[in-house]
Design an enzyme around this catalytic site. Sequence first.
Site, PDB file in Angstrom:
ATOM      1  N   ARG A  52      -4.128   1.015  -1.187  1.00 55.41           N
ATOM      2  CA  ARG A  52      -3.833   1.160   0.184  1.00 55.41           C
ATOM      3  C   ARG A  52      -5.803   0.913   0.240  1.00 55.41           C
ATOM      4  O   ARG A  52      -6.377   0.731   0.033  1.00 55.41           O
ATOM      5  CB  ARG A  52      -3.598   2.594   0.605  1.00 55.41           C
ATOM      6  CG  ARG A  52      -3.599   2.423   1.269  1.00 55.41           C
ATOM      7  CD  ARG A  52      -3.360   4.183   2.345  1.00 55.41           C
ATOM      8  NE  ARG A  52      -3.437   3.900   4.012  1.00 55.41           N
ATOM      9  CZ  ARG A  52      -2.107   4.551   4.466  1.00 55.41           C
ATOM     10  NH1 ARG A  52      -1.438   5.709   4.119  1.00 55.41           N
ATOM     11  NH2 ARG A  52      -2.347   5.021   5.946  1.00 55.41           N
ATOM     12  N   ASP A 109      -3.370  -1.857   5.570  1.00 63.57           N
ATOM     13  CA  ASP A 109      -4.130  -0.895   6.343  1.00 63.57           C
ATOM     14  C   ASP A 109      -5.278  -1.334   6.742  1.00 63.57           C
ATOM     15  O   ASP A 109      -6.011  -1.563   6.457  1.00 63.57           O
ATOM     16  CB  ASP A 109      -3.779   0.692   6.546  1.00 63.57           C
ATOM     17  CG  ASP A 109      -3.730   1.370   7.329  1.00 63.57           C
ATOM     18  OD1 ASP A 109      -4.038   1.406   8.348  1.00 63.57           O
ATOM     19  OD2 ASP A 109      -4.323   2.552   7.098  1.00 63.57           O
ATOM     20  N   SER A 139       6.397   0.802   9.809  1.00 62.79           N
ATOM     21  CA  SER A 139       7.154   1.837   8.789  1.00 62.79           C
ATOM     22  C   SER A 139       7.997   2.124   9.900  1.00 62.79           C
ATOM     23  O   SER A 139       7.683   1.722  11.597  1.00 62.79           O
ATOM     24  CB  SER A 139       6.127   2.930   8.644  1.00 62.79           C
ATOM     25  OG  SER A 139       5.597   3.555  10.171  1.00 62.79           O
ATOM     26  N   ASN A 183       6.024   3.374  12.785  1.00 60.88           N
ATOM     27  CA  ASN A 183       4.543   2.514  13.439  1.00 60.88           C
ATOM     28  C   ASN A 183       5.662   2.396  14.759  1.00 60.88           C
ATOM     29  O   ASN A 183       5.345   1.371  15.772  1.00 60.88           O
ATOM     30  CB  ASN A 183       5.257   0.954  12.974  1.00 60.88           C
ATOM     31  CG  ASN A 183       3.845   1.661  11.537  1.00 60.88           C
ATOM     32  OD1 ASN A 183       3.876   0.855  10.712  1.00 60.88           O
ATOM     33  ND2 ASN A 183       2.882   1.993  12.281  1.00 60.88           N
ATOM     34  N   GLU A 234      -0.191   4.553 -10.675  1.00 60.11           N
ATOM     35  CA  GLU A 234      -1.412   3.963 -10.588  1.00 60.11           C
ATOM     36  C   GLU A 234      -1.573   3.869  -9.129  1.00 60.11           C
ATOM     37  O   GLU A 234      -1.197   2.753  -8.134  1.00 60.11           O
ATOM     38  CB  GLU A 234      -1.914   3.291 -11.266  1.00 60.11           C
ATOM     39  CG  GLU A 234      -1.920   3.188 -12.591  1.00 60.11           C
ATOM     40  CD  GLU A 234      -2.292   4.760 -13.635  1.00 60.11           C
ATOM     41  OE1 GLU A 234      -3.516   5.282 -13.150  1.00 60.11           O
ATOM     42  OE2 GLU A 234      -1.816   5.262 -14.152  1.00 60.11           O
ATOM     43  N   HIS A 288      -4.544  -7.466  13.310  1.00 61.35           N
ATOM     44  CA  HIS A 288      -2.909  -8.476  13.314  1.00 61.35           C
ATOM     45  C   HIS A 288      -2.426  -9.342  12.291  1.00 61.35           C
ATOM     46  O   HIS A 288      -2.034 -10.399  11.851  1.00 61.35           O
ATOM     47  CB  HIS A 288      -1.345  -7.614  14.135  1.00 61.35           C
ATOM     48  CG  HIS A 288      -1.435  -6.147  13.624  1.00 61.35           C
ATOM     49  ND1 HIS A 288      -1.618  -5.360  12.876  1.00 61.35           N
ATOM     50  CD2 HIS A 288      -1.147  -5.288  15.006  1.00 61.35           C
ATOM     51  CE1 HIS A 288      -1.437  -3.678  13.705  1.00 61.35           C
ATOM     52  NE2 HIS A 288      -1.092  -4.425  14.641  1.00 61.35           N
TER      53      HIS A 288
HETATM   54  C1  IPE Z   1       0.934   2.762   7.430  1.00 63.54           C
HETATM   55  O1  IPE Z   1      -0.072   2.715   7.824  1.00 63.54           O
HETATM   56  C2  IPE Z   1       2.550   1.954   7.461  1.00 63.54           C
HETATM   57  C3  IPE Z   1       2.053   0.105   6.822  1.00 63.54           C
HETATM   58  C4  IPE Z   1       1.005   0.520   6.582  1.00 63.54           C
HETATM   59  C5  IPE Z   1       2.793  -0.749   7.485  1.00 63.54           C
HETATM   60  P1  IPE Z   1      -0.339   3.391   8.898  1.00 63.54           P
HETATM   61  O2  IPE Z   1      -1.342   2.898   9.752  1.00 63.54           O
HETATM   62  O3  IPE Z   1       0.591   3.141   9.997  1.00 63.54           O
HETATM   63  O4  IPE Z   1      -0.620   4.400   8.577  1.00 63.54           O
HETATM   64  P2  IPE Z   1      -0.791   5.889   8.960  1.00 63.54           P
HETATM   65  O5  IPE Z   1      -0.354   6.290   9.987  1.00 63.54           O
HETATM   66  O6  IPE Z   1      -2.545   5.985   9.403  1.00 63.54           O
HETATM   67  O7  IPE Z   1      -0.714   6.971   8.130  1.00 63.54           O
HETATM   68  C1  IPE Z   2      -1.590  -1.572   9.093  1.00 62.31           C
HETATM   69  O1  IPE Z   2      -3.112  -2.082  10.497  1.00 62.31           O
HETATM   70  C2  IPE Z   2      -0.833  -2.726   9.974  1.00 62.31           C
HETATM   71  C3  IPE Z   2       0.514  -1.814  10.745  1.00 62.31           C
HETATM   72  C4  IPE Z   2       0.389  -0.472  10.863  1.00 62.31           C
HETATM   73  C5  IPE Z   2       1.358  -2.766  11.090  1.00 62.31           C
HETATM   74  P1  IPE Z   2      -3.219  -0.435  11.213  1.00 62.31           P
HETATM   75  O2  IPE Z   2      -2.603  -1.548  12.645  1.00 62.31           O
HETATM   76  O3  IPE Z   2      -2.590   0.175  11.244  1.00 62.31           O
HETATM   77  O4  IPE Z   2      -4.693  -0.203  11.746  1.00 62.31           O
HETATM   78  P2  IPE Z   2      -5.707   0.851  12.020  1.00 62.31           P
HETATM   79  O5  IPE Z   2      -5.206   1.555  10.790  1.00 62.31           O
HETATM   80  O6  IPE Z   2      -5.584   1.089  13.145  1.00 62.31           O
HETATM   81  O7  IPE Z   2      -7.023   0.202  11.975  1.00 62.31           O
HETATM   82 MG    MG Z   3      -3.577   2.510  10.294  1.00 58.87          MG
END
Ligand code: IPE
Ligand code: IPE
Ligand code: MG
Length: 246
Positions: free
Chosen positions: A189, A21, A66, A69, A208, A38
């Site tokens: 995470r 993330d 996800s 997503n 863990e 990304h």
């Molecule tokens: C979780 O990240 C999904 C992935 C890392 C693929 P998100 O950025 O989508 O999660 P939330 O919505 O902030 O919890």
């Molecule tokens: C994780 O990074 C990648 C995916 C969920 C696909 P994010 O795109 O969620 O990045 P933030 O959380 O907005 O910084």
């Molecule tokens: Mg995110």
Amino acid sequence: MSNLSAINTDRLPKHIAIIMDGNGRWAKQRGKFRVFGHERGTRSVREITECCAEIGIENLTLYAFSTENWNRPKIEVQTLMKLLISSLKKEINTLIDNDIKLSAIGNLDALPKKVFSELNDVIEKTKSNSRMTLTLALSYGSRDEIVSAFKAISTKVKNNIISPEKIDEYIINEHLYTRNLPDVDLLIRTSGEQRISNFLLWQIAYAELYFTDVLWPDFGKEDLYEAIVNYQNRERRFGKTSEQLT
Ligand code: IPE
Ligand code: IPE
Ligand code: MG
């Protein structure tokens, strides 16, 4: 910062899962579009995958996309899918060179055809590799996974293949996308968020948990070593007392 020598190779987690993330925030901090984050994130994927294989981790599972997503802006979803195709094409040799087998979990039928076929191509070409299994969670949601397990099990009950009394943890496990994987030992995470976001709910029952503020595009080898050392300094009691473990 930890280094490789700090890791006890006799006590490695068998299964590491990572919620990658913070890509968007990484890009935003630099005044760039989210997609830039990304793209950078794919570098971390390569570095961490190679590093896990080198250390001797048997299973690495990465949360890449996800079920939730899908609700992001269409343009971001499209870009992520394109990036997935190009990364699969680009990294197939990394997987082959490192004897890594690729696998995928999630509602894969929901993926665009091109992603699906590229994914299957790499899975097919790496299926005999045995050093490490890299599992990509794509269009993955743990609740969705549990729903499909319920459906599959109830169909078997209806057709007298399983009797309801026989349903146990083993049978449920066998109907999850992760049926071939051991339970998660260490869940990492990145980006400072401390939540699970619908990832491997069943499989992390005794994992863990490790949260770090480092954003995924900045997450490198040393950060991984640090997470593993932290894991190795914990006592996993599985409900028992400390005394029972010795
Ligand atoms: C979780 O990240 C999904 C992935 C890392 C693929 P998100 O950025 O989508 O999660 P939330 O919505 O902030 O919890
Ligand atoms: C994780 O990074 C990648 C995916 C969920 C696909 P994010 O795109 O969620 O990045 P933030 O959380 O907005 O910084
Ligand atoms: Mg995110």
